[in-house]
Design an enzyme around this catalytic site. Structure first.
Site, PDB file in Angstrom:
ATOM      1  N   ASP B 382      40.707  47.595  37.208  1.00  0.00           N
ATOM      2  CA  ASP B 382      40.531  46.667  35.894  1.00  0.00           C
ATOM      3  C   ASP B 382      41.859  46.441  35.788  1.00  0.00           C
ATOM      4  O   ASP B 382      43.353  47.368  35.654  1.00  0.00           O
ATOM      5  CB  ASP B 382      39.979  47.518  34.870  1.00  0.00           C
ATOM      6  CG  ASP B 382      39.765  46.843  33.674  1.00  0.00           C
ATOM      7  OD1 ASP B 382      39.066  46.093  33.470  1.00  0.00           O
ATOM      8  OD2 ASP B 382      41.096  47.159  32.092  1.00  0.00           O
ATOM      9  N   GLU B 411      40.903  43.472  40.021  1.00  0.00           N
ATOM     10  CA  GLU B 411      40.075  42.103  38.870  1.00  0.00           C
ATOM     11  C   GLU B 411      41.669  42.115  37.989  1.00  0.00           C
ATOM     12  O   GLU B 411      42.370  41.836  36.548  1.00  0.00           O
ATOM     13  CB  GLU B 411      39.624  42.825  38.206  1.00  0.00           C
ATOM     14  CG  GLU B 411      38.699  42.259  36.798  1.00  0.00           C
ATOM     15  CD  GLU B 411      39.315  42.076  35.271  1.00  0.00           C
ATOM     16  OE1 GLU B 411      38.697  41.586  34.082  1.00  0.00           O
ATOM     17  OE2 GLU B 411      39.992  43.166  35.298  1.00  0.00           O
TER      18      GLU B 411
END
Lengths: 664, 664
Positions: B382, B411
């Site tokens: 993330d 990401e």
């Protein structure tokens, strides 16, 4: 602590082969540095270039400015000869980050009281880090700190201090640089003297300069020849090898295999019983005559350039003294130069794979040093691509340490990557493919490769319309117009150029046989006698070209070259400019030697600091005529029979009613 | 002896940032190496690539072949996981040089007797250098040596031996490599497992999978959901964070600042009294339930991917145990995440400038290792661009040493250079800008940047038409057709792709407010209940796409992507192929969701091993229909209401009379 460094630096430019080779500049140039500098998250960064001359201890620092897409740029000036170093640094700027964010919060009317305390802490850190800060500045900062810390203070007052430019300006003068990332590699710049970048060469065979036809010319004859060279405006006078010429296997006229009695041989077949690369061919004069020539030339603004051809005639002393520097054949003979089926029996190449390479290298270095001590600082190196490439890197490096003002011109006509590699290894200037680039397309694509790609940072072109080895086919057929065209192109496209004369200005154009590009009765194998006072000589045209070059800074660099559209394939249009656009030259050449051509130029005025619809004046420096032009599209017509080239000086501003004395 | 090395090597490719970072490949791939290799003079060179796995002692060698302009190339296969090394070598090949030159001399009918003696010497050297040469070969060479040395032998006989292929073939098998230049740098290749390059991802929130509406889903519910995922053909099932969720400052529905009782909070606000990054959210089940899910998934060909989000809710144990890992404000509070004026009060970022960075890095590494030991090998990381970039280089390097089969998906939706840098630091795959590339121009230029530039060697795109964070504007307005178009583009342009479901296949398309790209009632802040059996679900279309991907090797790579002209701006046409062209896929997508469009494709048959005017068969794998096409220009028409995409399998050869059983 590397783990705390959050800034990433990459793609630093200029760099050649990942920094393996230095970038080239001349004294007074700017080095424009670019790099990608960024970090994680959205903090504000600062970045800078650090640089120094190799002889300095301390780094200088110049701040980089943000361009676009995480690209930063800065420039620094190289003010003296020798090697310079630079690299890029970057760090998270906590003050700038805080300042931007707190202003955003004020703008969004969200709470920022706690941020002022953070700010006070940051300012306090600067105060502690810079105890020598000017008193008025430190007093000012201390006041802000206490203001930010006093909650009783009204919000408005505190905002005023915050958004005041003074706080920002003082703080960026005293940056606390934490966890600085310095790029992991330092890059080099070789800084040479201005002549490395701007020189006008004239090549002449001294042996052909005797006033008496058939008699061998001398250095003293060259002295007599100097005013002619100076009048034409050349500043480098380059002489083919001046060493004793071998007798064994000497070549005769037109490169015939057996010389006739009296044939002087090729000066590139170096070495005889009188000596080798450190000796002078007796018929040219003495060492004293040579140093006298150097001095007399200097008095007229001309530098003598020597030829350095590392190869030996069979009579060269090295052949006896250092047989191990040559290749031996199983039959006991030495291997002469050959490129089958071609043979060069009068020349033995040196074997750079010899086990005694270290002594060979040192000896060749001593040859350069010998002549440097006599006062020669410019060398045209013969066929460097037939000697080990790494050898050149080594020897030029060694010589530059002792003589950073030395200039080396690589006479390599070979495959592009080899030519570029020689430049990377340290050659100051290089011969080019210009001699074979005649069409608009060929000239444009070739010049753009030289000035728009990374090639510009290591390869300095020197454009020659002819050489003793090359009488281009184009010159064979294009008559006087073609000669003017070619020398004008050379002199304006490249800031370094040269001609081989008097063959050039006297328009010698007969090849040894049809389809060849060698001269008939080439001066390489016989004495010539030139009538330099022929009325149709191009000496006046060449003198004008060199005068224009001297008077216009725009023509003293190659990098600013830009091609401009013109709607006629026979016409080529390009410009050059000086830094700061103080001087702008726009050239238009008719490449067709036979027909008058006309066309519309598209000259993008905004790139030159003018409004697109403005009026401006151009003066053709070849004819002296003035024209008033309007806007970007202007018409030209060139009759090549009169003069195949316009060299316009662009005057950006023309007078208007506002300049009229009583207007106001 | 460096001084005797005459070969120059430069511009070796592939290399990333001058070799600072490895190139990426998967097991079984070829690494295509190129380099400029040349020397002074005109000798013939030989060049080779040496390569080895990091675990091997000995280098392998593969010969390079000459391409053009001093460029050489070779390729080698990487047959196992881990790090590989390679570099380039070159040397003057005296045998090849001699062989070429003596043939030239024979051709020119000049004397070559002495050359035969030279040749005898060269052959003799090989005999001495390779004492283990096969007897018939050494006998043969010895015979040639004596032939060359015997002047009595007739010229013809000697020429015959000389030009015989046998001599050349034997000699190049035993090259005497003298003064070899080895490029001064060795390059790395990171070799990963095939799934790094070919994967189909499905993202689902386990808490929304309970069969009972309003009840918190569990890992066991995910087990029940597996057949649905398998039926659609996905092979990676990615779960958002499965850790305890913080209560302090928990966000409510639609990201409201205060949660209502019962609001589950965002799974990315990691850490509560039950633990942090090594714990499981109790409502999802136990560690045993989780490892059971991993096993059950594996049984259906599905790998579980975890989310790794290095940030903490205010209740995370790190906040108490390691306050030094966070930023503190002067008022004593911790600094929550913010990007003024936006605030994320439920999240504390880690401070990568902490003086305790070493312990922080080690702890985060232990988190990865903890889950790897449970059997997780795929991680979707993330927002890696909000953590120190060098940290990723370090941790991925460390983890890959222990688990070379680990896969990390970055990401990062941020600026291009930051995204690329994360890939260079080691991320296996990366999210992309695909979600915002909708037009023919945008898709073409973006994909060409990914596959035609050096980006291809370090950045593996993973195309997502939607994510829980991104409901692209295009999907909001383009209805069913738009959803099919986007998933078909993702699945065929990129060999790695994924969707966030069931929102995708159920065509959720309502934004939280007009002009935003967040979902209304986002699953990030509340439980959802999905009716996956809705009759208008796209599950069958998606299943077909994944089946086509599995059955066609062409779609299992991204690098072979080529765009082809089609004379309609609404239609985009591209192809992919397998190595060796065994499998060729040609896709045409109608990018206009509303209208039928038609156009002429220009499919360059020669690039695919076909004659320009040949007939060939294409089968649309979406509809099953066959077409017989002729030559390079073929017509297509697509009614988007029926199916906005053709995915043609190209069969290169069609039958002719020659294939008729009784033809011969």
């Amino acid at each position: 602590m590397k783990g705390q460094q959050r800034v990433i630096i990459e793609n630093v430019k200029p760099q050649i082969n990942c920094g393996e080779f230095p970038v080239k500049r001349v004294v007074g140039d700017k080095v424009e540095v670019e790099a990608d500098v960024y970090s994680d998250s959205h903090d504000v960064l600062s970045a800078g270039v650090i640089y120094k001359h190799a002889g300095e201890r301390e780094w200088h620092h110049v701040e980089m400015t943000y361009d676009i897409n995480d690209r930063w740029e800065a420039q620094f000036k190289v003010s003296r000869l020798g090697t310079w170093h630079f690299t890029v640094r970057g760090w998270i700027d906590h003050f700038k980050s805080w300042h931007r964010d707190v202003l955003k919060k004020i703008d969004a009317q969200t709470d920022y009281a706690s941020d002022l305390l953070v700010g006070a802490g940051i300012i306090h850190k600067s105060l502690a880090a810079f105890p020598d800060m000017a008193v008025e500045e430190s007093d000012f900062l201390r006041e802000i700190v206490s203001e930010f810390s006093r909650e009783s203070q009204s919000a408005e007052t505190r905002i005023d201090s915050l958004v005041s430019n003074t706080l920002y300006e003082v703080m960026i003068k005293y940056p606390v640089k934490e966890h600085v990332t310095t790029f992991h590699k330092t890059f080099e710049v070789t800084v040479e003297r201005p002549r490395a970048n701007f020189s006008s060469w004239y090549e002449v065979f001294p042996r052909s300069l005797s006033p008496v036809e058939g008699q061998h010319g001398t250095f003293n004859d060259v002295v007599e020849f100097l005013p002619y060279v100076a009048e034409m405006g050349f500043d480098v006078l380059y002489l083919p090898p001046i060493h004793p010429i071998g007798k064994t296997k000497r070549k005769g006229k037109n490169n015939s295999v057996t010389a006739q009695p009296g044939d002087p041989g090729s000066p590139w077949a170096i070495g005889g019983e009188e000596g080798g690369h450190k000796a002078i061919h007796p018929e040219l004069g003495t060492m004293k005559d040579f140093t006298n020539l150097i001095e007399k030339a200097a008095g007229q603004g001309i530098e003598i350039a020597m030829d350095m051809a590392f190869q030996c005639s069979p009579d060269h002393p090295y052949v006896r003294e250092h047989p191990e520097w040559f290749r031996h054949r199983p039959d006991g003979s030495l291997q002469y130069a050959e490129n089958p089926p071609k043979k060069y029996e009068d020349i033995y190449p040196l074997n750079f794979e010899t086990d005694d390479w270290q002594n060979l290298w040192e000896e060749l270095k001593s040859v350069f040093l010998f002549w440097m001590e006599k006062g020669v600082k410019i060398f045209r190196v013969d066929n460097p691509h037939t000697k080990s490439i790494r050898f050149w890197g080594w020897i030029i490096g060694e010589l530059k340490q002792l003589h950073p003002d030395a200039i080396f011109l690589a006479e390599a006509f070979t495959r592009p990557k080899v030519m570029y590699q020689l430049a990377k290894q340290g050659f100051t200037q290089s011969y080019t493919y210009f001699s074979w680039r005649n069409t608009k397309y060929d000239l444009t694509t070739y010049c753009e490769e030289l000035v728009k790609t990374e090639v510009r940072d290591f390869f300095r072109p020197n454009f020659w319309p002819n050489t003793p080895d090359i009488l281009p086919e184009y010159l064979q057929v294009s008559q006087r117009t073609g000669f003017i065209q070619r020398v004008a192109l050379a002199a304006t496209l490249s800031s370094n150029y040269g001609i081989y004369g008097p063959a050039f200005e006297l328009m010698e154009n007969v090849p040894v046989e049809p389809g060849k590009e060698e001269y008939l009765n080439s001066e390489k194998y016989e004495l010539k006698h030139w009538d330099i006072n022929q009325p149709n000589s191009l000496r006046k045209v060449i003198a004008r070209l060199n005068k224009i070059r001297k008077e216009n800074k725009a023509l003293q660099n190659t990098h600013s070259l830009k091609f401009h559209d013109i709607n006629n394939e026979a016409l080529i249009c390009y410009s050059k400019s000086s830094p700061g656009l103080d001087n702008i030259i726009l050239a238009v050449v008719n490449l067709d030697p036979h027909h008058t051509h006309s066309g519309w130029i598209n000259f993008p005025l905004q790139q030159f600091g003018m409004e697109p619809h403005s009026s401006f004046q151009v003066q053709d420096l070849m004819s002296g005529a003035f024209y008033l032009w309007n806007g970007e599209h202007n018409f030209v017509e060139i009759d090549p029979g009169i003069m195949p080239v316009h060299i316009f000086k662009v005057r950006r501003k023309v007078r208007s009613e506002r300049d009229f004395d009583y207007f106001m």
